[in-house]
Design an enzyme around this catalytic site. Structure first.
Site, PDB file in Angstrom:
ATOM      1  N   SER A  21       5.042   6.860   2.254  1.00 27.58           N
ATOM      2  CA  SER A  21       5.502   5.525   2.662  1.00 27.58           C
ATOM      3  C   SER A  21       4.892   4.449   1.778  1.00 27.58           C
ATOM      4  O   SER A  21       3.736   4.585   1.343  1.00 27.58           O
ATOM      5  CB  SER A  21       5.072   5.243   4.117  1.00 27.58           C
ATOM      6  OG  SER A  21       5.514   6.248   4.993  1.00 27.58           O
ATOM      7  N   ASP A  35      -2.635   0.836   8.155  1.00 25.32           N
ATOM      8  CA  ASP A  35      -1.337   1.424   7.793  1.00 25.32           C
ATOM      9  C   ASP A  35      -0.253   1.065   8.809  1.00 25.32           C
ATOM     10  O   ASP A  35       0.625   1.863   9.113  1.00 25.32           O
ATOM     11  CB  ASP A  35      -1.467   2.957   7.684  1.00 25.32           C
ATOM     12  CG  ASP A  35      -2.481   3.369   6.625  1.00 25.32           C
ATOM     13  OD1 ASP A  35      -3.243   4.320   6.875  1.00 25.32           O
ATOM     14  OD2 ASP A  35      -2.516   2.707   5.568  1.00 25.32           O
ATOM     15  N   HIS A  58       1.035   5.277   1.203  1.00 30.03           N
ATOM     16  CA  HIS A  58       0.355   6.143   2.163  1.00 30.03           C
ATOM     17  C   HIS A  58       1.040   7.510   2.177  1.00 30.03           C
ATOM     18  O   HIS A  58       2.281   7.577   2.234  1.00 30.03           O
ATOM     19  CB  HIS A  58       0.397   5.511   3.563  1.00 30.03           C
ATOM     20  CG  HIS A  58      -0.354   6.297   4.584  1.00 30.03           C
ATOM     21  ND1 HIS A  58      -1.739   6.321   4.631  1.00 30.03           N
ATOM     22  CD2 HIS A  58       0.071   7.124   5.570  1.00 30.03           C
ATOM     23  CE1 HIS A  58      -2.120   7.122   5.613  1.00 30.03           C
ATOM     24  NE2 HIS A  58      -1.045   7.619   6.201  1.00 30.03           N
ATOM     25  N   ASN A 105       0.844  -1.196   0.000  1.00 25.51           N
ATOM     26  CA  ASN A 105       0.000   0.000   0.000  1.00 25.51           C
ATOM     27  C   ASN A 105       0.874   1.238   0.000  1.00 25.51           C
ATOM     28  O   ASN A 105       1.991   1.230   0.533  1.00 25.51           O
ATOM     29  CB  ASN A 105      -0.876  -0.013   1.270  1.00 25.51           C
ATOM     30  CG  ASN A 105      -1.830   1.180   1.322  1.00 25.51           C
ATOM     31  OD1 ASN A 105      -2.284   1.675   0.297  1.00 25.51           O
ATOM     32  ND2 ASN A 105      -2.112   1.643   2.522  1.00 25.51           N
TER      33      ASN A 105
HETATM   34  C1  GRF Z   1      -2.457   8.698  -2.516  1.00 26.20           C
HETATM   35  O1  GRF Z   1      -1.712   9.717  -1.861  1.00 26.20           O
HETATM   36  C2  GRF Z   1      -2.572   7.486  -1.644  1.00 26.20           C
HETATM   37  O2  GRF Z   1      -1.445   7.212  -0.862  1.00 26.20           O
HETATM   38  C3  GRF Z   1      -3.719   7.889  -0.744  1.00 26.20           C
HETATM   39  O3  GRF Z   1      -4.638   8.541  -1.588  1.00 26.20           O
HETATM   40  C4  GRF Z   1      -3.903   9.114  -2.675  1.00 26.20           C
HETATM   41  C5  GRF Z   1      -4.489   8.568  -3.944  1.00 26.20           C
HETATM   42  O4  GRF Z   1      -4.003   9.290  -4.991  1.00 26.20           O
HETATM   43  N1  GRF Z   1      -4.317   6.727  -0.121  1.00 26.20           N
HETATM   44  P1  GRF Z   1      -4.185   8.713  -6.486  1.00 26.20           P
HETATM   45  O5  GRF Z   1      -5.587   8.144  -6.562  1.00 26.20           O
HETATM   46  O6  GRF Z   1      -3.133   7.672  -6.698  1.00 26.20           O
HETATM   47  O7  GRF Z   1      -3.978   9.928  -7.352  1.00 26.20           O
END
Ligand code: GRF
Length: 195
Positions: free
Chosen positions: A135, A144, A108, A106
């Site tokens: 991360s 997370d 984050h 994932n």
């Molecule tokens: C990313 O920053 C991800 O880590 C978080 O939401 C955002 C999604 O952005 N969970 P995208 O959809 O990849 O543009």
């Protein structure tokens, strides 16, 4: 060639970074399918790159467990080596994490374990910190909380809004994600050891 399935809920800019990286014949991974929990705008990238897509709408299932079971079922069709949650805004039920682990990572937008959860960027601004981060982690059954594969600090600038900070974080996040997939594909990172 590492078979990737990427799961999204939103715009999919991190997904796009992987799709663009995969255009390089030397990149040892390919996105074989794209999944979403809703009619995500990022599914447009699947269309553009000609990648099969599927949706398992969270709201169409009576509970998280049945939704998760269907998601695992649909993921299995593509025989992924690695499932990438990238802007996927749903917690997987423990049975799904169990079924997919350790090939489940994932991204984050914070320097975990700082600011976990769905509002990491907003929380960093509210906390008044001068730096946060991005991360990439192995997903475990917590929020997370899994082992960290890669992370990097990102400055919080005066006047930052959630949007300007998130855009700055995403630039780092995409690079970390592509590098993490590369490291997993070439064996630099062994997820079985980490999980
Ligand atoms: C990313 O920053 C991800 O880590 C978080 O939401 C955002 C999604 O952005 N969970 P995208 O959809 O990849 O543009």
């Amino acid at each position: 060639m590492l078979r990737l399935v990427v799961l999204i809920s939103g715009g999919g800019s991190n997904l796009r970074a992987l799709l663009e990286a995969s255009e390089d014949a030397a990149f040892p991974a390919r996105v074989v399918a794209i999944g979403a929990d809703r009619d995500a705008e990022g599914l447009a990238h699947a269309e553009e790159f000609g990648i099969p897509a599927f949706t398992v709408p969270f709201t169409a299932y009576p509970d998280r467990e049945s939704w998760g079971a269907e998601l695992v079922e649909q993921l299995g069709v593509w025989e992924p080596d690695l499932v990438v949650l990238s802007g996927f805004m749903r917690l997987l039920p423990p049975a799904a994490v169990e079924a997919l682990s350790p090939g489940l990572i994932n991204t984050h937008p914070a320097y975990l374990p700082e600011f976990p959860g769905a509002h990491g960027v907003r929380d960093a601004i509210a906390a008044g910190v001068t730096q946060t981060g991005a991360s990439v982690i192995v997903v475990d059954s917590g929020v997370d909380s899994g082992p960290i594969i890669a992370q990097e600090r990102v400055a919080v600038l005066p006047g930052d809004t959630e949007s300007t900070l998130h855009d700055r974080i995403k630039l780092v996040e995409r690079r970390l994600l592509v590098q993490s997939v590369l490291d997993i594909a070439d064996g630099t990172i062994d997820l079985k050891e980490l999980a």
